[in-house]
Design an enzyme around this catalytic site. Structure first.
Site, PDB file in Angstrom:
ATOM      1  N   CYS A 127       3.158   1.063   2.983  1.00  0.00           N
ATOM      2  CA  CYS A 127       3.934   0.591   2.760  1.00  0.00           C
ATOM      3  C   CYS A 127       5.792   2.134   1.994  1.00  0.00           C
ATOM      4  O   CYS A 127       6.463   1.534   2.256  1.00  0.00           O
ATOM      5  CB  CYS A 127       4.221  -0.430   2.319  1.00  0.00           C
ATOM      6  SG  CYS A 127       2.811  -1.755   2.941  1.00  0.00           S
ATOM      7  N   ASP A 148      10.042  20.329 -33.389  1.00  0.00           N
ATOM      8  CA  ASP A 148      10.835  18.925 -33.608  1.00  0.00           C
ATOM      9  C   ASP A 148      11.414  18.750 -32.160  1.00  0.00           C
ATOM     10  O   ASP A 148      12.279  17.699 -32.455  1.00  0.00           O
ATOM     11  CB  ASP A 148      11.233  19.756 -34.932  1.00  0.00           C
ATOM     12  CG  ASP A 148      12.585  20.734 -34.720  1.00  0.00           C
ATOM     13  OD1 ASP A 148      12.942  21.051 -33.340  1.00  0.00           O
ATOM     14  OD2 ASP A 148      12.547  20.975 -35.565  1.00  0.00           O
ATOM     15  N   ASP A 193      13.321  24.646 -31.196  1.00  0.00           N
ATOM     16  CA  ASP A 193      11.874  24.808 -30.812  1.00  0.00           C
ATOM     17  C   ASP A 193      12.426  24.920 -29.240  1.00  0.00           C
ATOM     18  O   ASP A 193      11.648  24.957 -28.600  1.00  0.00           O
ATOM     19  CB  ASP A 193      10.742  24.151 -31.190  1.00  0.00           C
ATOM     20  CG  ASP A 193      10.709  24.297 -32.442  1.00  0.00           C
ATOM     21  OD1 ASP A 193      10.245  25.331 -32.682  1.00  0.00           O
ATOM     22  OD2 ASP A 193       9.611  23.665 -33.174  1.00  0.00           O
ATOM     23  N   ASP A 238       4.935  24.492 -34.097  1.00  0.00           N
ATOM     24  CA  ASP A 238       5.647  24.918 -35.391  1.00  0.00           C
ATOM     25  C   ASP A 238       5.246  24.867 -36.690  1.00  0.00           C
ATOM     26  O   ASP A 238       4.192  23.577 -36.080  1.00  0.00           O
ATOM     27  CB  ASP A 238       7.187  24.556 -34.495  1.00  0.00           C
ATOM     28  CG  ASP A 238       7.695  24.567 -35.634  1.00  0.00           C
ATOM     29  OD1 ASP A 238       8.589  25.490 -36.323  1.00  0.00           O
ATOM     30  OD2 ASP A 238       9.177  23.443 -36.233  1.00  0.00           O
ATOM     31  N   CYS A 247       0.270  -1.053  -0.470  1.00  0.00           N
ATOM     32  CA  CYS A 247      -0.148   0.167  -0.354  1.00  0.00           C
ATOM     33  C   CYS A 247       0.908   0.964  -0.138  1.00  0.00           C
ATOM     34  O   CYS A 247       1.833   1.302  -0.329  1.00  0.00           O
ATOM     35  CB  CYS A 247      -1.088   0.356   1.137  1.00  0.00           C
ATOM     36  SG  CYS A 247      -0.387   0.324   2.599  1.00  0.00           S
TER      37      CYS A 247
END
Length: 843
Positions: free
Chosen positions: A15, A627, A631, A433, A12
């Site tokens: 834990c 790309d 960019d 772009d 859980c």
């Protein structure tokens, strides 16, 4: 140091938190992240801390395996172990439940279990049947009590305390019965012979294990995407070393090895073909529906399939550096990371278990105080402990993230982290772009305009363009049919910024822009009509031979198939779309004329794109799609950076999401997947909270006095197991996710493109274009006879100045005119103006 470990035994979020806190307390550890589903733990710190980390995990009550192989071994299939424990427990639980509950249900039973005089035999029999169940499920007690000792109680602590209390109370009853029979205290026997809780202890442990088994089976399905990716690469490779061929395990392949691949085999490595030609199915990585032709010096990738011919590949990337392994690592990292929404669950889980233990103790003492007796109070306490195990709360987020990122990976959409998966659907605007994102990024021939003789020069044009590496040249060579016959010898000249000149036996062939035509005094026919194609975003190449204009070729970057539909779908989802491009305004307008874009920003550099994104963030969260290389600043600035990539460069440094198929439509799918995943997480969290808010009061008996509504510990254990299973099953519904195609109103296109503001927009763009052309004027020097004095100089300059945009400077000494002129004016216009002024142009 940055090391990965595998932690076992976690059940859980408590834990998970216990492991993170224990390891985080190790001196030198800077950060620790644990994945509850996969067991992966990433630790960063100073120096070699492997041994200390292993000890810290073990001290918290869990198993661990580190890269050096230290620590307890990790189980490869926890579901199988849990199944074994469950079925083994069931063998003892069935007779235990029968002899304990059978008489109450009217079932026949053995005579030596009946009656108060046989109560001690019954109690001892139940105890002996319960002991094997406790032993089989002892891990709950080991890890649970270890966590209690370290003051970090977990779900195992709740189970251990609840079932342990029931078992110990049963032992207490056995002693009371033994005392009663020894001293003939029948009142004591009558009081205690129905107070056995052995079946509750056995049932709690068995049901919890059953729930964990079903949960583990369901969770294993969430990792299916990673398994499928890993299965794509073969385990063996055939290599040639020192002339000897041998088949070796893939992990023994080294850089520079020569790998031999037969038709139909999966390519095991990333490398370059050094022998052979074939076609390769790359759909598993790039999503390309058609096989790709590959020859010598072409790159091939691991996990793709060689379809046609035998090839030899020289290895240039191995192990974690291969594209497929980078993809797998990216998916795993996304699963290991936590979404912001998970912080709420983590914060609650950190205090949830101690709070539940406090509530259970309070429940016990309240019922004792109200006079309901030890048996009743103990039952309510155990029910609270068992029903409130925080499994569902801890699983609510990671299982949905696991399935969501897995679905994305199957589609070729890689989320770098869980935060990107959560945040993507929150963006209000998308910056796109142009080149390579909306368009194909490669020019293609779209018009072949023959004024007489152009068709006859196709082979020579192909020869000439074959000498150039320019993208326009490649597009033209690809367009022209393969040259038949013997290649002609010719002299080749590349005039930078203008075009190509080829001196063939049949004459001089010119291929380039208008500047090249002007330099060789070629008169271009129908110039204004041809230049009108530029307004459509096309690039013109003029062709002439031996002083005669033959025609023109128009090339353009074409919109990708699916881009228009994708942008329409983004608008249908209420997203603002903005196209960013370095092209001038007219080209951008021409490309986008059929697209439902809200804005077009043209003529900008990569660093200026970042500024546009920053400006857009004033209105809300935005995504940038590009790309991933030029960019990068804009991708990093946006809340969600999305890289378009074809598999060999996934740009993970600058982007949060990678679209492997280079398809803008996948962005729409990713946006919808993000929304569906977060919705699923919210459903899971709601169920987890709702279950505990309702379940704990009922288990504590809050409604018992008013409505006689209560829960036994066995029902509580079953409800807890089912709640966890519900959460995992709900997350698995994402496996059936499909993006919706929303209706698009074509009449409500953005005003800046088709409605009232359309003409004004075009006018502004045209003004921008005229300014751009003035800044990039053509120049030519003409030799002129007849100029002898300042009056002649003035007449020639005034004649040229009468032409719009033209400026001439006369040099009487050199008898020449240096002229600057725009594209709209031809060299013939210049010559005519000078001759009309009374002077002769000689060259």
């Amino acid at each position: 140091m940055k090391e990965k470990f595998i932690v076992t035994g976690m059940t859980c979020s408590a834990c998970q938190n216990a492991v993170e806190k224990s390891v985080g307390s190790v001196k030198g550890v800077e950060s620790v992240s644990v994945n509850l589903l996969t067991g992966d733990m990433l630790v960063e710190g100073q120096g070699d801390l492997r041994q200390e980390v292993v000890r810290a995990v073990q001290a918290a009550g869990y198993g661990v395996k580190d890269p050096a192989g230290q620590g307890t071994p990790a189980k490869e299939d926890p579901a199988e172990d849990l199944k074994t424990f469950f079925l083994s427990s069931l063998i003892f639980l069935i007779p235990l439940f029968y002899i304990a509950m059978g008489p109450m249900m009217g079932l026949p039973t053995f005579s030596f279990f009946q009656g108060m005089q046989n109560s001690l035999i019954l109690a001892l029999s139940q105890c002996l049947l319960t002991l094997p169940i406790l032993i089989l499920n002892r891990r709950y007690f080991i890890s649970g009590f270890k966590a209690l000792v370290h003051r970090r109680p977990t779900m195992d602590s709740l189970v251990a305390v609840g079932s342990g209390a029931a078992f110990l109370y049963g032992l207490f009853v056995i002693y009371q019965l033994a005392y009663g029979f020894s001293y003939q205290d029948m009142a004591r026997i009558d009081r205690y012979h129905h107070d056995l809780y052995f079946e509750s202890a056995g049932m709690i442990l068995t049901l919890i294990t059953m729930g964990k088994w079903l949960e583990a089976r369901a969770k294993s399905k969430t990792t299916g995407a990673i398994d499928q990716l890993m299965d794509l690469t073969p385990d063996l490779a055939t290599v040639r070393r020192e002339g000897v061929e041998e088949t070796i395990p893939l992990d023994q392949v080294r850089l520079g090895d020569l790998v031999l691949i037969k038709p139909g085999q999966s390519i095991p490595v990333d490398g370059v073909i050094v022998k052979g030609q074939t076609t390769v199915d790359q759909s598993s990585l790039t999503g390309e529906s058609l096989p790709v032709d590959k020859g010598v010096q072409d790159q091939v990738l691991a996990a793709t399939i060689n379809l046609e011919s035998y090839i030899e590949v020289q290895v240039d990337r191995v192990g974690e550096e291969t594209t497929i392994n980078k993809i797998i690592a990216l998916v795993k990292d996304a699963n290991a990371s936590k979404a912001p929404i998970a912080k709420l669950a983590d914060e609650i889980s950190a205090i949830f278990v101690p709070a539940v233990m406090a509530i259970s103790l309070l429940t016990f003492f309240v019922w004792i105080f109200l006079g309901y007796g030890l048996e009743f109070a103990l039952g309510k306490m155990i029910a609270v402990l068992v029903i409130s195990c925080p499994c569902a709360l801890g699983l609510a987020t990671p299982v949905a993230i696991m399935v969501g990122t897995g679905m994305g990976a199957k589609k070729g959409i890689l989320f770098k982290n869980a935060e990107a998966l959560e945040e993507l659907h929150k963006v209000k605007g998308v910056f796109l772009d142009k080149t390579g994102t909306i368009t194909q990024g490669q020019p293609q021939v779209v018009d072949w305009i023959d004024y007489g003789g152009l068709d006859g020069e196709k082979e020579r044009i192909a020869f000439l363009e074959g000498q150039s590496e320019h993208p326009l040249a490649k597009a033209l060579v690809d367009y022209l049919p393969e040259v038949q016959g013997e290649k002609e010898d010719f002299d080749f000249q590349n005039i930078l910024g203008q075009g190509l000149v080829g001196d063939f036996a049949s004459g001089r062939l010119l291929l380039g822009d208008k500047k090249l035509m002007d330099a060789f005094s070629i008169e271009v026919q129908d110039l204004k009509d041809l230049e009108g194609l530029s307004r459509e975003g096309k690039t013109l190449l003029y062709v002439a031979k031996e002083g005669k204009f033959l025609g023109a070729v128009a090339l353009a970057d074409q919109i990708k198939e699916g881009s228009k539909e994708a942008i329409d779908q983004l608008r249908a989802r209420g997203l603002k779309t903005v196209m960013l491009t370095g092209d001038h305004a007219l080209t951008a307008q021409a490309i986008a004329k059929d697209l439902a874009l809200d804005e077009i920003v043209a003529g900008i550099f990569p660093d200026q794109k970042e500024g546009q994104v920053r400006q857009g963030q004033k209105l809300g969260k935005v995504a940038m799609v590009g790309d991933g290389i030029n960019d990068a600043p804009a991708l990093a600035r946006a809340e969600v950076g999305v890289a378009i990539g074809a598999g060999t460069d996934i740009a993970i440094d600058s982007a949060d999401v990678v679209l492997m198929h280079s398809d803008l439509g996948d962005f729409v799918y990713a946006w919808d997947l993000s929304a569906a995943t977060v919705k699923n997480i919210k459903e899971n969290l709601f169920w987890a909270f709702f279950y505990n808010v309702i379940g704990i009061p009922i288990a504590a008996g809050v409604f018992y006095r008013a409505f006689s509504l209560s829960l036994s510990p066995m029902i509580a254990a079953f409800a807890m197991s089912m709640s966890s299973l519900f959460v995992v099953t709900n997350a698995l519904r994402l496996n059936a996710f499909k993006a919706k195609t929303l209706p698009v109103d074509q009449e409500s296109r953005p005003a800046s493109l088709v409605q009232e503001g359309h003409d004004e927009k075009i006018e502004k763009i045209e003004k921008i274009e005229k300014i751009e052309r003035k800044d990039s004027m053509n120049q030519i020097v003409l030799k002129v006879e007849g100029m002898a004095c300042g009056h002649c100089k003035k007449r020639v300059e005034e004649a040229l100045g009468a032409l719009e945009g033209v400026k001439g400077e006369v040099s009487l000494e050199e008898k020449q005119v240096t002229i600057s002129y725009p594209d709209e004016v031809s060299v013939k216009d210049l010559k005519d103006a000078i001759q009309e002024a009374g002077y002769e142009v000689v060259s």
